[in-house]
Write a protein that holds these residues in place. Structure first.
Motif, short mmCIF file in Angstrom:
data_model
loop_
_atom_site.label_atom_id
_atom_site.label_comp_id
_atom_site.label_asym_id
_atom_site.label_seq_id
_atom_site.Cartn_x
_atom_site.Cartn_y
_atom_site.Cartn_z
N PHE A 95 0.84 -1.20 0.00
CA PHE A 95 0.00 0.00 0.00
C PHE A 95 0.87 1.26 0.00
O PHE A 95 1.81 1.36 0.80
N PRO A 96 0.58 2.22 -0.89
CA PRO A 96 1.29 3.51 -0.84
C PRO A 96 0.74 4.33 0.32
O PRO A 96 -0.08 5.23 0.15
N ALA A 97 1.17 3.99 1.52
CA ALA A 97 0.66 4.60 2.75
C ALA A 97 1.77 4.52 3.80
O ALA A 97 2.84 3.98 3.55
N THR A 98 1.50 5.03 5.00
CA THR A 98 2.50 5.01 6.05
C THR A 98 2.69 3.59 6.60
O THR A 98 1.86 2.70 6.37
N LEU A 99 3.78 3.41 7.35
CA LEU A 99 4.03 2.12 7.99
C LEU A 99 2.86 1.76 8.91
O LEU A 99 2.40 0.62 8.94
N LEU A 148 5.57 4.60 3.00
CA LEU A 148 6.21 3.47 2.32
C LEU A 148 5.84 3.53 0.84
O LEU A 148 4.66 3.59 0.50
N GLY A 149 6.83 3.47 -0.01
CA GLY A 149 6.59 3.55 -1.45
C GLY A 149 7.20 4.82 -2.01
O GLY A 149 6.90 5.92 -1.55
N LYS A 150 8.09 4.66 -2.98
CA LYS A 150 8.80 5.82 -3.53
C LYS A 150 7.90 6.75 -4.32
O LYS A 150 8.29 7.87 -4.63
N GLN A 151 6.69 6.27 -4.67
CA GLN A 151 5.79 7.16 -5.41
C GLN A 151 5.20 8.24 -4.52
O GLN A 151 4.63 9.21 -5.01
N ALA A 182 13.02 7.58 9.92
CA ALA A 182 13.05 8.97 10.39
C ALA A 182 11.74 9.40 11.04
O ALA A 182 11.73 10.11 12.04
N HIS A 183 10.62 8.96 10.48
CA HIS A 183 9.32 9.38 11.00
C HIS A 183 8.59 8.24 11.69
O HIS A 183 7.36 8.33 11.88
#
Length: 611
Positions: free
Chosen positions: A450-454, A496-499, A489-490
């Motif tokens: 998922f293009p989302a946070t950890l 997560l996801g370079k996009q 860092a956060h």
């Protein structure tokens, strides 16, 4: 699950209603605006006739002062000049407002329609929508339909202009002769028919080439996608992929260009015929002026009105073709919105959530066979299997044996083509789908990145615990990723996801552990665990660690593990061996090894690769 056929008029009626539902305020404002801009030119022409006739009557050799005084002394002439100037200024000024209203209407319609389509796709419980070529083509056509429906807002607005331009123009043209509007309309009718036939032919080409369009999109995503970037360059695949895309585009464009070329020639011929139809009233007016029947003001008025009738007719003709084109193209939107999944078709009444009993007798497959929608190949055939409460079952077999399909039926992503699946003697089809799935924890082999946070990548496994830092940290620790939130860092809020802006990517093994953590977070209410190749991306050391996690979390729960790694199968209480969609062996590791059958061969062959 086959899309329902829609007639163009049915699609058009629903499309227009959808536009009205999406943007009623914008449509009302545009209607008022177009009423003004449509009737304004006819009124201006009539006032110009008055100005010309009055000016002609008062012609003479006068000085500038005398001419101004004469103008001021003639109320009809004066107010006609003032009205023409003011009307033209007013119409020109409100044209700029139209641009803003058009943009608002377009955005409102696009957001409304796309929202309904996304809602339908997101809540479509049957994943056949994403695994059946025919339905994937329907999705592709739906994307085109959304673009066409967005255009419908402009077409409706332009049609209103044509209508408001046409009605006063026809009313004034009758004053020339009663037959003038009839001739103009009769000359235009063939163009309407030809335009509609051309659009129908064009859409048929687009419809039949939906597969090619979808394939082009696939190759476009491969060329531009990050997941393929390294290997495309390392294996020098750029020219191969580009040529494949260009070849598909050429096939599509060549076919469509032939249709456009033929359509353009036909439309042009009928436009010439329409032009001759407009010439007849014009010649009639010129002869009338020369004969003294009409004044010079009449000539200016009638010349303008004839051109205006023609213009309004061409607007209406062009929009009729465009509306028909939209009606053809928006059909797939409503086919998709009307589509019903197999999971609910013909089912019994769904039991309320509180009537789904905890699984005390396990899960039973009774004479289950399965064929994927749109295929005639049987994937599972006459499966009879019981998973006891607290039992771990391993599904093994060669690729294509039906292991993953069996896991999909367990999760009720599909219903059996034949036979039934029971949860504590309750047929899957009678259970509340959301509640059933909430009792299942899953890690699929094609798990999501998922293009989302950890935090979201883990917490989305069980939304009530999404904001609980301790719960998220605990399952990360259990999945072997406890270090991750402290190193990033956060922390848990790291994208997560370079996009994503500021996002980082994880290794394949780390992503798989995130997927495992996502499954672990819902263990508090999970009664069934389904792991489909859960260690495929892990090295032997990490694989052993995951095995230990599975041993711990599987206690007291029904667990189904699909794996090619037979070392994992050894952990199971029972091993089910599938071959060509059938159960060929079942038993513990020791019992199956003693049988020296299919499992023995597979295990021996796999173990030899480690020696």
């Amino acid at each position: 699950m086959k899309p329902t056929e829609l007639l163009p008029m049915q699609a058009l009626r629903r499309s227009l209603w959808m536009v009205v539902q999406a943007a009623p305020k914008e449509l009302r404002n545009l209607a008022i605006l177009n009423l003004i801009t449509g009737t304004g030119p006819s009124v201006a022409l009539f006032l110009s006739k008055v100005v010309i006739d009055e000016s002609t009557r008062l012609l003479g050799n006068r000085s500038l002062e005398e001419a101004i005084a004469l103008l001021l002394s003639q109320p009809l002439l004066l107010w006609s000049v003032v009205a023409v100037v003011v009307l033209n200024l007013f119409v020109d000024s409100i044209d700029s407002v139209g641009t803003t209203l058009f943009a608002a209407l377009r955005d409102r319609v696009q957001g409304y329609v796309q929202g309904k389509v996304l809602n339908k796709v997101a809540n479509f419980d049957d994943i056949a929508l994403f695994e059946t070529p025919e339905l994937l083509n329907l999705l592709e056509l739906t994307e085109k339909g959304i673009q066409r429906l967005q255009r419908l807002s402009f077409i409706v607005a332009a049609t209103l202009v044509g209508v408001f331009l046409f009605i006063p123009s026809v009313a004034v043209s009758i004053s020339i002769a009663w037959w003038v509007p009839l001739v103009l309309m009769a000359a235009a009718i063939p163009s309407i028919y030809v335009e509609m036939r051309f659009h129908k032919k064009s859409w048929r080409v687009e419809e039949t080439q939906a597969g090619i369009t979808r394939e082009m999109s696939i190759y476009s995503k491969v060329i531009t996608g990050e997941a393929y970037a390294k290997e495309i360059r390392l294996f020098s695949l750029q020219s191969v992929l580009l040529n494949r895309w260009r070849g598909l585009f050429s096939r599509m464009f060549t076919t469509m260009e032939a249709v456009r070329r033929d359509g353009a020639l036909t439309v042009m011929l009928w436009a010439l015929i329409g032009g001759f139809g407009a010439a007849l009233p014009y010649i009639y007016v010129v002869i009338g002026v020369l004969a003294g029947t009409f004044t010079l003001g009449d000539l200016a008025l009638f010349t303008g009105i004839i051109l205006q009738v023609r213009r309004s007719l061409y607007i209406l003709i062009g929009n009729t073709g465009d509306i028909y084109d939209v009606a053809l193209a928006t059909g797939p939107i409503f086919q998709l919105l009307d589509l019903q999944p197999h999971l609910v078709t013909g089912q019994e009444a769904i039991l309320p959530t509180d009537q789904i009993r905890p699984s005390q007798r396990g899960i039973q497959f009774q004479d289950v066979s399965f064929v994927y929608p749109g295929s005639d190949r049987t994937i599972l055939e006459h499966i009879n299997l019981t998973i006891q409460p607290g039992e771990m079952v391993a599904l093994v077999g060669e690729n294509g044996a039906g292991k993953t399909t069996l896991a999909k039926l367990l999760c009720r992503l599909y219903d059996p083509s034949q036979g039934s699946v029971y949860w504590n003697e309750q047929d899957y089809r009678t259970l509340n789908l959301d509640d059933l799935r909430s009792r299942i924890a899953v890690v699929m082999q094609d798990y999501a990145h998922f293009p989302a946070t950890l935090r979201e990548n883990v917490g989305w496994g069980f939304l009530p615990k999404l904001t609980e830092d301790e719960a998220v940290q605990t399952v990360l620790q259990e999945a072997g990723l406890g270090y991750l939130s402290t190193e990033l860092a956060h922390g848990l809020e790291t994208p997560l996801g370079k996009q994503l802006e500021g996002g980082i990517d994880l290794s394949g093994g780390q992503w798989q552990r995130v997927a495992i953590a996502r499954s672990l977070i819902r263990l508090s209410q999970a009664e069934l665990l389904v792991f489909d190749e859960p260690t495929a991306a892990l090295d032997p050391k990490n694989e052993h660690e995951i095995y230990q996690i599975f041993r711990t979390i599987a206690k007291g729960r029904m667990t189904v593990v699909v794996s090619h790694r037979l070392a994992l199968a050894k952990m199971a209480d029972r091993i089910i061996v599938l071959e060509h969609g059938k159960i060929v062996e079942a038993g513990s590791h020791e019992a199956l090894m003693e049988q020296a059958g299919v499992y023995h061969t597979m295990f021996t062959r796999q173990m030899s690769s480690y020696l």
